[in-house]
Design a protein around this motif. Structure first.
Motif, short mmCIF file in Angstrom:
data_model
loop_
_atom_site.label_atom_id
_atom_site.label_comp_id
_atom_site.label_asym_id
_atom_site.label_seq_id
_atom_site.Cartn_x
_atom_site.Cartn_y
_atom_site.Cartn_z
N PRO A 134 0.80 -1.23 0.00
CA PRO A 134 0.00 0.00 0.00
C PRO A 134 0.83 1.28 0.00
CG PRO A 134 -0.93 -1.59 1.54
CD PRO A 134 0.37 -2.17 1.05
N LEU A 135 2.00 1.27 0.65
CA LEU A 135 2.82 2.48 0.68
C LEU A 135 3.33 2.87 -0.70
CD1 LEU A 135 5.05 2.22 3.88
CD2 LEU A 135 3.26 3.89 3.40
N LEU A 136 3.38 1.91 -1.63
CA LEU A 136 3.89 2.19 -2.97
C LEU A 136 2.76 2.19 -4.00
CD1 LEU A 136 7.15 0.02 -2.88
CD2 LEU A 136 6.88 2.45 -2.34
N ALA A 137 1.57 2.56 -3.54
CA ALA A 137 0.39 2.48 -4.40
C ALA A 137 0.49 3.36 -5.65
CB ALA A 137 -0.86 2.87 -3.60
N LEU A 138 1.24 4.46 -5.57
CA LEU A 138 1.34 5.34 -6.74
C LEU A 138 2.29 4.78 -7.80
CD1 LEU A 138 0.29 8.04 -7.85
CD2 LEU A 138 2.31 9.15 -6.87
N PHE A 139 3.16 3.85 -7.40
CA PHE A 139 4.09 3.26 -8.35
C PHE A 139 3.38 2.13 -9.09
CE2 PHE A 139 6.73 5.39 -5.33
CZ PHE A 139 7.79 5.88 -6.08
N ASP A 140 3.44 2.17 -10.40
CA ASP A 140 2.71 1.23 -11.22
C ASP A 140 3.70 0.51 -12.11
OD1 ASP A 140 1.13 -0.12 -13.04
OD2 ASP A 140 -0.07 1.61 -13.62
N ASP A 141 3.72 -0.84 -12.04
CA ASP A 141 4.66 -1.62 -12.86
C ASP A 141 4.48 -1.39 -14.35
OD1 ASP A 141 4.74 -4.57 -10.73
OD2 ASP A 141 5.87 -2.71 -10.65
N ALA A 142 3.27 -0.97 -14.76
CA ALA A 142 3.00 -0.81 -16.18
C ALA A 142 3.61 0.46 -16.76
CB ALA A 142 1.49 -0.82 -16.44
N GLY A 143 4.06 1.38 -15.92
CA GLY A 143 4.64 2.62 -16.41
C GLY A 143 4.62 3.67 -15.32
N LEU A 188 5.53 8.97 1.40
CA LEU A 188 4.93 7.86 0.66
C LEU A 188 3.47 7.66 1.02
CD1 LEU A 188 7.85 5.26 0.69
CD2 LEU A 188 7.11 6.74 -1.19
N ILE A 189 3.13 7.88 2.28
CA ILE A 189 1.72 7.80 2.67
C ILE A 189 0.91 8.85 1.93
CG2 ILE A 189 0.10 8.21 4.58
CD1 ILE A 189 2.21 6.96 6.44
N ALA A 190 1.43 10.09 1.89
CA ALA A 190 0.72 11.16 1.19
C ALA A 190 0.60 10.85 -0.30
CB ALA A 190 1.46 12.49 1.41
N ALA A 191 1.66 10.29 -0.89
CA ALA A 191 1.60 9.94 -2.31
C ALA A 191 0.59 8.83 -2.55
CB ALA A 191 2.99 9.51 -2.79
N ALA A 192 0.57 7.82 -1.67
CA ALA A 192 -0.36 6.70 -1.83
C ALA A 192 -1.81 7.18 -1.75
CB ALA A 192 -0.10 5.65 -0.76
N ARG A 193 -2.08 8.19 -0.93
CA ARG A 193 -3.44 8.71 -0.81
C ARG A 193 -3.89 9.43 -2.07
NH1 ARG A 193 -2.92 10.95 5.47
NH2 ARG A 193 -3.23 8.92 6.46
N LEU A 194 -2.94 9.81 -2.91
CA LEU A 194 -3.28 10.46 -4.17
C LEU A 194 -3.36 9.47 -5.33
CD1 LEU A 194 -0.94 13.59 -3.89
CD2 LEU A 194 -3.41 13.52 -3.50
N ALA A 195 -3.05 8.21 -5.06
CA ALA A 195 -3.07 7.20 -6.11
C ALA A 195 -4.50 6.89 -6.54
CB ALA A 195 -2.39 5.91 -5.61
N PRO A 196 -4.69 6.40 -7.76
CA PRO A 196 -6.04 6.01 -8.20
C PRO A 196 -6.64 4.99 -7.24
CG PRO A 196 -4.51 5.99 -10.04
CD PRO A 196 -3.68 6.19 -8.80
N SER A 197 -7.94 5.08 -7.02
CA SER A 197 -8.60 4.19 -6.06
C SER A 197 -8.60 2.74 -6.53
CB SER A 197 -10.04 4.65 -5.81
OG SER A 197 -10.75 4.72 -7.04
#
Length: 312
Positions: A134-143, A188-197
């Motif tokens: 969850p902490l790396l939710a904004l990071f996407d393996d696809a790009g 990272l928490i703040a970034a994860a909260r901005l990730a797509p749901s």
């Protein structure tokens, strides 16, 4: 032709060059130092650790926060404008396009380069689970994934990154490592909260590979053994895993083993001769060689430093 690292300016280690000429840089692990580097990108400043001015990729994670927009770069194969408040998460292996000073003439941004084990919540779990933590939710393996920091939160982001840079600048100051790790976690928490749901679904092939590694890494298996167990040729599977995750099959096996070595060094007093066979490594000599290649220090010194830091 690629631009070689500049001695004294390029802080990262050139690991390999892909067939298309893209250099891949590794994070320069330093004993006793948190694997995090914060860099303020400003066309007016001649910072010695500014990212390379050519198309390249990393084997670590990079988070870029744009304070003041201007210019564009190529992230994950897409031309991406840099606008006020943009937040870009670049996973390992994704190419970052050329960004010259002219491209960034009006841009002010921060880049945070780190390996996941800089964060306590990630350092204690298998590296095979990092991609979906969850902490790396904004990071996407696809790009490369992006978000926009709300305007009212932007001063807080600038303050966090300024403070993180200050703590990293004085690593021997009392509590600096704890403070820097806590600040990175907060970012990272703040970034994860901005990730797509709705996060992107995991890649089924990568999931099978990582599950097989998790089940067998304590045994003396090779990349070829893992490939055969899944019904693929070693060459095909290594290429597929590298393209989808930024690391080769062997690198994932080694990373998992060395994470377990670090856990055993930290939590037990077992000698290296016992640790090696329990982590799938041939013997203590081979363990020491792989450990030094990855972390820049010996297992014994790492154990002493880790325990000394834990008592501080």
């Amino acid at each position: 032709m690629t631009t070689p690292p500049v001695p004294g300016r390029d802080p990262y280690r050139l690991r390999t060059v892909r067939p298309d000429g893209t250099p891949v840089y590794g994070y320069p692990v330093r004993p006793g130092r948190l694997p995090v580097r914060v860099n303020r990108i400003d066309a007016d400043a001649d910072h010695p650790h500014r990212p390379p001015d050519h198309r390249h990729a990393h084997d670590f994670l990079v988070l870029v926060y744009v304070e003041r927009g201007g210019g564009e770069v190529a992230l994950g194969g897409r031309r991406t404008p840099l606008r006020d408040g943009d937040l870009h998460a670049v996973p390992p292996g994704q190419p970052i396009g050329a960004a010259t000073l002219a491209d960034l003439e009006h841009c002010t941004a921060w880049s945070v380069a780190f390996t996941p084990d800089a964060v306590p919540a990630l350092a204690t779990v298998s590296p095979l689970t990092w991609a979906h933590h969850p902490l790396l939710a904004l990071f996407d393996d696809a790009g490369a994934a992006s978000a926009v920091v709300p305007e009212e939160e932007r001063p807080r982001w600038s303050a966090w990154l300024t403070e993180l840079a200050e703590e990293l600048a004085e690593p021997d100051r009392l509590g600096a490592r704890d403070a820097a790790s806590a600040l990175l976690t907060r970012v990272l928490i703040a970034a994860a909260r901005l990730a797509p749901s709705a996060p992107a679904p995991p890649d089924p092939l990568v999931t099978r590979v990582l599950d097989e590694i998790e089940a067998t890494f304590r045994d003396p298996v090779s990349a070829a053994d893992v490939a055969r167990a899944l019904g693929y040729t070693p060459g095909y599977l290594t290429t597929a895993v590298r393209e989808r995750t930024g690391r080769t099959l062997l690198e994932w096996i080694t990373e998992r083993r060395l994470t377990e070595v670090r856990r055993m060094l930290r939590d037990t007093d077992l000698p290296l001769a016992v640790v090696a066979p329990r982590t799938g490594l041939r013997d203590a000599t081979y363990l020491v060689r792989r450990f030094k290649d990855r972390y820049g220090t010996t297992p014994d010194r790492w154990r002493r430093d880790e325990r000394s830091w834990g008592r501080a």
